[in-house]
Design a protein around this motif. Structure first.
Motif, short mmCIF file in Angstrom:
data_model
loop_
_atom_site.label_atom_id
_atom_site.label_comp_id
_atom_site.label_asym_id
_atom_site.label_seq_id
_atom_site.Cartn_x
_atom_site.Cartn_y
_atom_site.Cartn_z
N TRP A 63 -35.08 45.26 -96.30
CA TRP A 63 -34.67 44.80 -97.62
C TRP A 63 -34.09 43.40 -97.46
O TRP A 63 -33.30 43.14 -96.55
N ARG A 105 -39.38 52.88 -102.37
CA ARG A 105 -38.40 52.70 -103.47
C ARG A 105 -38.02 54.04 -104.09
O ARG A 105 -36.87 54.27 -104.47
N ASP A 140 -33.20 43.46 -102.77
CA ASP A 140 -34.14 44.41 -103.38
C ASP A 140 -35.59 44.03 -103.12
O ASP A 140 -36.49 44.59 -103.73
#
Length: 461
Positions: free
Chosen positions: A97, A46, A103
């Motif tokens: 993802w 991330r 996300d």
């Protein structure tokens, strides 16, 4: 530990291996693997995405370099590389993802029988500098946190020797993983040359470890003692995770600075042994390096308390000792330097702080930050500065590292933190550090290293 520019790269014919197109195609159609990412993996990936969205590409791969004797038999080497890859499940596991917002990170894992390597002869290089540039550029693109597969194997073949260079995104490896590779590849390669069917047993899976660790971490809530101790530590750091407490000449308006590498020998073997003997009653050289650092940064930067996050390995059970993965946690440590007026008192203070803090390293920091509700939107690949100590003398094959020109590789790119690694080798103590490339930081890091060498030497006198 060093960078690709300082690991004795020599000309030759460059060959590389990546997962074959067939293996990649198979992986693209795989169902979800229910085992989640480790918190440290998720935080790393991330962060890479966040920094990339800010418009900066920050390579963060780790790697290794070592020599094989003579002109390598590339077929035998390829079998060895594939066999080594099969030992370590994390190398055939990646993330996508998914979810409505795109996300959520979901794992997929390629079956062992679907793993195949593709070999490419890149060409002949006569200029070492051109070869270094090519390797670094290739590793940057291929061993990238935001792609899969995210590692690459290469060999530079010559008549008298063959140099192997391997690079991995950090989500797959830590320093301990890197240090073990040379001996494992040498063993597998030698068996192939001898016609022996050496099939090492699979190492315990880092992917399994990720699931175990995350399950344990998800059991705690924001009322847990570990969370409370981190909350107080961060409060005393003015709401941030700690940087190296000396002036680094940073311009807060200038964005993420380029970094540079400082790498040199601190002591020879005899002085390293004397330092270890001096520090042994307090816990050994790892305590000694932190105690010396606390005293030195107090002299340079003037802060009354040295606050840092100390890395600890999380290979708590022997089953993980041979496993490739990122088995690292961090513990917050505070050293009130004004009360530690000399090295023995600093050693006592650090020993007590490490004893109190070590249990906190077993809880992933990313989980703690989530529970704190702290909005640490990463703007740098390093959340905090570290000073790490590792004794490598017990690692298989370490006695041959000088002969084999074996190195652990770190990528020096961008960052506003100081990351320093002190390594005990059979030949002595070495330090490698990447830090912001400013005149002020260079002056203060040079001062830090010179004083560290003086403190270590003083224990001999």
């Amino acid at each position: 530990m060093t960078d690709i520019q300082r690991c004795e790269v020599r000309p030759g014919r460059l060959v590389e291996w990546t997962f074959s197109p067939a293996a990649v195609a198979t992986a693209s159609g795989l169902p979800e693997d229910a085992r989640p990412p480790a918190y440290i993996q998720e935080s790393h990936i991330r962060t890479a995405r966040s920094v990339r969205e800010d418009g900066l590409f920050v390579p963060t791969w780790l790697g290794t370099a070592f020599d094989l004797p003579g002109r390598a038999d590339l077929d035998a080497l390829e079998v060895a590389l594939r066999g080594w890859t099969l030992r370590h499940e994390t190398l055939r596991s990646g993330f996508r993802w998914s979810g409505e917002s795109g996300d959520e990170m979901r794992r997929f894992t390629l079956d062992a029988d679907a793993v195949s390597l593709h070999r490419t002869v890149v060409g002949d290089f006569t200029d070492p500098a051109a070869l270094v540039r090519h390797l670094q550029d290739r590793f940057d693109v291929t061993a990238d946190a935001l792609r899969w597969p995210n590692f690459i194997y290469t060999a530079v073949v010559r008549d008298d020797s063959t140099s192997v260079y391997m690079a991995f995104d950090h989500s797959n490896v830590d320093a301990h993983s890197i240090h073990r590779i040379a001996a494992e590849i040498h063993e597998l390669y030698a068996a192939q040359l001898a016609g022996e069917a050496l099939e090492p047993a699979p190492a315990s899976s880092y992917v399994d470890f990720c699931e175990i660790e995350r399950t344990d971490a998800d059991r705690i809530d924001d009322g847990h003692e570990i969370v409370a101790r981190w909350r107080e530590f961060i409060r005393r750091c003015d709401g941030r995770l700690p940087n190296f407490p000396v002036d680094l000449g940073l311009d807060p308006e200038a964005g993420l600075p380029a970094q540079t590498l400082l790498r040199e020998e601190l002591t020879d073997a005899d002085t390293a042994a004397a330092f270890e003997a001096y520090c042994r009653p307090y816990g050994g050289s790892s305590v000694g390096i932190l105690a010396a650092t606390a005293l030195i940064v107090h002299d340079i930067g003037g802060q009354s308390v040295y606050r840092t996050v100390v890395p600890f390995h999380t290979r708590a059970k022997s089953r993980w000792s041979d496993s490739v993965g990122w088995y690292v946690g961090g513990a917050p440590i505070e050293i009130p330097v004004e009360q530690a007026y000399d090295l023995p008192s600093a050693l006592r203070t650090v020993r007590a702080a490490l004893h109190a803090g070590r249990p906190l390293a077993r809880m992933p920091l990313a989980r703690v930050l989530h529970l704190l509700g702290a909005d640490f939107r990463p703007t740098s690949p390093d959340l905090y500065s570290i000073v790490s100590y590792v004794d490598t003398r017990g690692i298989a094959g370490s006695g041959q590292w000088t002969e084999q020109k074996a190195y652990g590789l770190i990528r020096v790119s961008y960052g506003d933190q100081v990351c320093a690694w002190v390594t005990r080798l059979h030949e002595g103590l070495w330090l490698a550090s990447r830090y912001p490339d400013t005149d002020v930081a260079q002056k203060n890091m040079r001062l830090y290293v010179e004083r560290l060498r003086d403190v270590i030497a003083s224990t001999v006198r």
